[in-house]
Write an enzyme that holds these catalytic residues in place. Structure first.
Site, PDB file in Angstrom:
ATOM      1  CG  ASP A  47      -1.048   2.493   5.822  1.00 47.36           C
ATOM      2  OD1 ASP A  47      -1.419   2.770   4.670  1.00 47.36           O
ATOM      3  OD2 ASP A  47      -1.659   2.867   6.835  1.00 47.36           O
ATOM      4  CG  ASP A  48      -0.145   5.307   2.691  1.00 47.94           C
ATOM      5  OD1 ASP A  48      -1.087   4.528   2.447  1.00 47.94           O
ATOM      6  OD2 ASP A  48      -0.324   6.448   3.185  1.00 47.94           O
ATOM      7  CB  CYS A  87      -6.322   2.941   4.369  1.00 48.67           C
ATOM      8  SG  CYS A  87      -4.691   3.682   4.423  1.00 48.67           S
ATOM      9  NE  ARG A  91      -5.409  -0.555   5.646  1.00 49.15           N
ATOM     10  CZ  ARG A  91      -4.212  -0.789   6.160  1.00 49.15           C
ATOM     11  NH1 ARG A  91      -4.063  -1.660   7.139  1.00 49.15           N
ATOM     12  NH2 ARG A  91      -3.142  -0.142   5.722  1.00 49.15           N
ATOM     13  CE  LYS A 144      -4.579   2.435   8.288  1.00 48.94           C
ATOM     14  NZ  LYS A 144      -3.968   3.437   7.391  1.00 48.94           N
ATOM     15  CG  HIS A 146      -8.515   2.497   8.315  1.00 51.92           C
ATOM     16  ND1 HIS A 146      -7.776   3.236   7.425  1.00 51.92           N
ATOM     17  CD2 HIS A 146      -9.515   3.304   8.744  1.00 51.92           C
ATOM     18  CE1 HIS A 146      -8.297   4.445   7.321  1.00 51.92           C
ATOM     19  NE2 HIS A 146      -9.345   4.507   8.109  1.00 51.92           N
ATOM     20  CB  SER A 169      -4.998   6.502   9.243  1.00 50.90           C
ATOM     21  OG  SER A 169      -5.448   5.754   8.148  1.00 50.90           O
ATOM     22  CG  HIS A 243      -0.738   6.433   6.778  1.00 50.90           C
ATOM     23  ND1 HIS A 243      -0.891   7.665   7.386  1.00 50.90           N
ATOM     24  CD2 HIS A 243      -1.852   6.243   6.034  1.00 50.90           C
ATOM     25  CE1 HIS A 243      -2.068   8.173   7.024  1.00 50.90           C
ATOM     26  NE2 HIS A 243      -2.667   7.332   6.195  1.00 50.90           N
ATOM     27  CG  ASP A 295      -2.447   0.472   2.502  1.00 52.65           C
ATOM     28  OD1 ASP A 295      -1.313   0.867   2.135  1.00 52.65           O
ATOM     29  OD2 ASP A 295      -3.245   1.194   3.115  1.00 52.65           O
ATOM     30  CG  ASN A 296      -2.758   2.962  -0.197  1.00 50.70           C
ATOM     31  OD1 ASN A 296      -3.540   2.745   0.734  1.00 50.70           O
ATOM     32  ND2 ASN A 296      -1.748   3.809  -0.081  1.00 50.70           N
ATOM     33  CE  LYS A 316      -3.395   7.342   1.288  1.00 44.50           C
ATOM     34  NZ  LYS A 316      -2.952   7.369   2.702  1.00 44.50           N
TER      35      LYS A 316
HETATM   36 MG    MG Z   1      -2.658   3.175   2.987  1.00 41.37          MG
END
Ligand code: MG
Length: 476
Positions: A47-48, A87, A91, A144, A146, A169, A243, A295-296, A316
């Site tokens: 994540d991130d 996010c 996903r 996660k 989300h 998150s 994240h 994810d980003n 992001k």
């Molecule tokens: Mg993310």
């Protein structure tokens, strides 16, 4: 077989009728009949995590020996994109193979789902877990989610046999007496964020002890692999980190030269090593494809607590390359040749069709699927079938890539400072093979290319039908 069912109750019935295509298998299984068993699928989703945050993607001080080895044994995808820079839409795209604008999992007003959101992934969407479960796979989501925290949206309602993780998150549900602004993040305490940890549909811990969350996700993932080693399985392992707020287990504290962020990445790297080692120990590594991606891009406004997009521009929340191009590795010993670097285009959107085809299934025909089957490019037999990438912010098509060319019709900041959209006419034009950092706008030299990209964008828009945004539905 022409139509695919729209409503979930009919999914099982009709999928059983689908033609079976057993994946070509030269993986040397020694048991009779094992060659016909489709491969296990594991998707590890950070994540991130930025494009420049892994050793094998050029970070000078973050040590990622397990991911580096995974890359050396598999294929590194250097032009691979998430379908969103944030996010929730990201996903939704991974699990459906569809751009978020088609499922309503994006919005121009709220960029992701929040604890006060009443929406989630629509039941009409076919998730990868649903598609693979129909092919006889055991399925688990660990991490996660989300895609909606209300009961009807949870993983267990979307094709996963089981769920363990934080449903949104790790910086949501912040408590009132936590330090103001970013103060809570610089020295994060578990108690500042009242996020729930869930098993299936029940909250089992609140606030979740995020200090040990990566370790516990890993233990849960390994237990699932061991338990299901004798049947095809799909493990979706979306880590809550890196994240912000950043947490790591005591064993990883103060280990990295990169500081707290580096510690967090090194624990995720350890986790990846545990997964691959377990597959080897069980001797199922040659029948398991493992993806690692993000994810980003990195959350740059968090200074040293955010990651790095390396040579890519921005991060992001933005449709510059740093927001959506993600560090990606695919690993499948005996099938994916070792040590390759694939510079062809790819996307998390492609994981759905690739996995469904490997499982012997057919893609739904009653809806647009935006992904491509990458099997032949992963194995080095052909170039990637993907020629285009669409860069959305909410419902707005901000930019398009076709081959090496990228045109930005609109650019906008992420979350801080000036976030007003800026329209460009002519669009900004970059040749990403020559200029991955998007430094040199060459629009004035290539009006023909701009015209082609405008037409490609227009053709794409024609395929998009408006749907209700799930992200704008309030709770209750
Ligand atoms: Mg993310």
């Amino acid at each position: 077989m022409t139509d695919f069912p729209i409503s979930r109750p009919f999914l099982g019935t009709v999928c059983l009728l689908l033609t079976s295509h057993i994946a070509v298998d030269a993986r040397g299984d020694d048991t009779a009949g094992a060659d016909e068993r489709p491969p296990n699928v594991i998707v590890i989703f950070a994540d991130d995590l930025g494009y420049g945050d892994l050793g094998c993607f050029g970070h000078p001080t973050i040590r990622t020996p397990h991911l580096d080895a995974m890359a050396a044994e598999g294929v590194r995808l250097t032009q691979f994109y998430s379908a969103s820079s944030v996010c929730t839409p990201s996903r939704a795209a991974l699990l459906t193979g569809r751009l978020p604008i088609r499922s309503g999992m994006c919005s121009d007003r709220r960029r992701v789902l929040f604890p006060n959101s009443g929406g989630g992934i629509p039941a009409s969407e076919i998730t990868l877990a649903e598609a693979l479960r129909e092919r006889g796979y055991a399925t688990a989501c660990v991490g996660k989610w989300h895609l909606g925290h209300l009961p009807q949206f949870l993983p267990t309602q979307n094709g996963f046999d089981r769920y363990f993780g934080i449903p949104y998150s790790n910086d949501m549900d912040r408590v009132n007496d936590a330090p103001a602004g970013k103060g809570a993040f610089w020295e994060p305490q578990v108690a500042y964020w009242n996020v729930p940890l869930m098993r299936d549909e029940a909250i089992i811990e609140r606030p979740a002890d995020q200090t040990t969350i990566t370790r516990r996700y890993t233990e849960e993932a390994l237990a699932f692999i061991r338990e299901k080693q004798d049947q095809p399985f799909f493990l979706y392992l979306p880590h809550s980190l890196p994240h912000v707020p950043l947490f790591r287990s005591p064993e990883f504290a103060d280990r990295s030269q990169r500081g707290l962020y580096g510690d967090v990445i090194e624990e995720i790297d350890w986790s990846v090593g545990q997964v691959l080692e377990t597959l080897r120990e069980l001797e199922i590594e040659q029948r398991t494809i493992v993806w690692f991606t993000s994810d980003n891009g990195p959350w740059l406004s968090f200074d040293s607590h955010g990651g790095s997009a390396g040579l890519l521009r921005e991060g992001k929340g933005m449709t510059w390359e740093g927001g959506m191009r993600v560090p990606t590795i695919a690993w499948w010993p005996g099938t994916i040749p070792a040590g390759r670097i694939d510079t062809g285009l790819g996307s998390t959107l492609d994981i759905f069709p690739t996995s469904v085809r490997l499982a012997g299934g057919e893609l739904p025909t009653d809806r647009v699927i935006d992904g491509y089957d990458l099997t032949d490019s992963l194995t080095g037999k052909a170039a990637s079938p993907r020629q285009q990438m669409y860069y959305y912010r909410g419902t707005e098509l901000m930019a398009i890539r076709q081959g090496p060319w990228k045109a930005h019709f609109i650019t906008q900041g992420s979350y801080v400072g000036n976030t007003r959209p800026v329209a460009h006419d002519p669009p900004l034009l970059f040749h990403l093979d020559i200029d991955p950092s998007e430094k040199w706008d060459v629009a004035d030299r290539h009006p023909d290319v701009i015209e082609q990209l405008r037409q490609a964008a227009e053709s794409h828009r024609q395929t998009v039908e408006p749907v209700e945004s799930q992200l704008e539905i309030p709770l209750g």
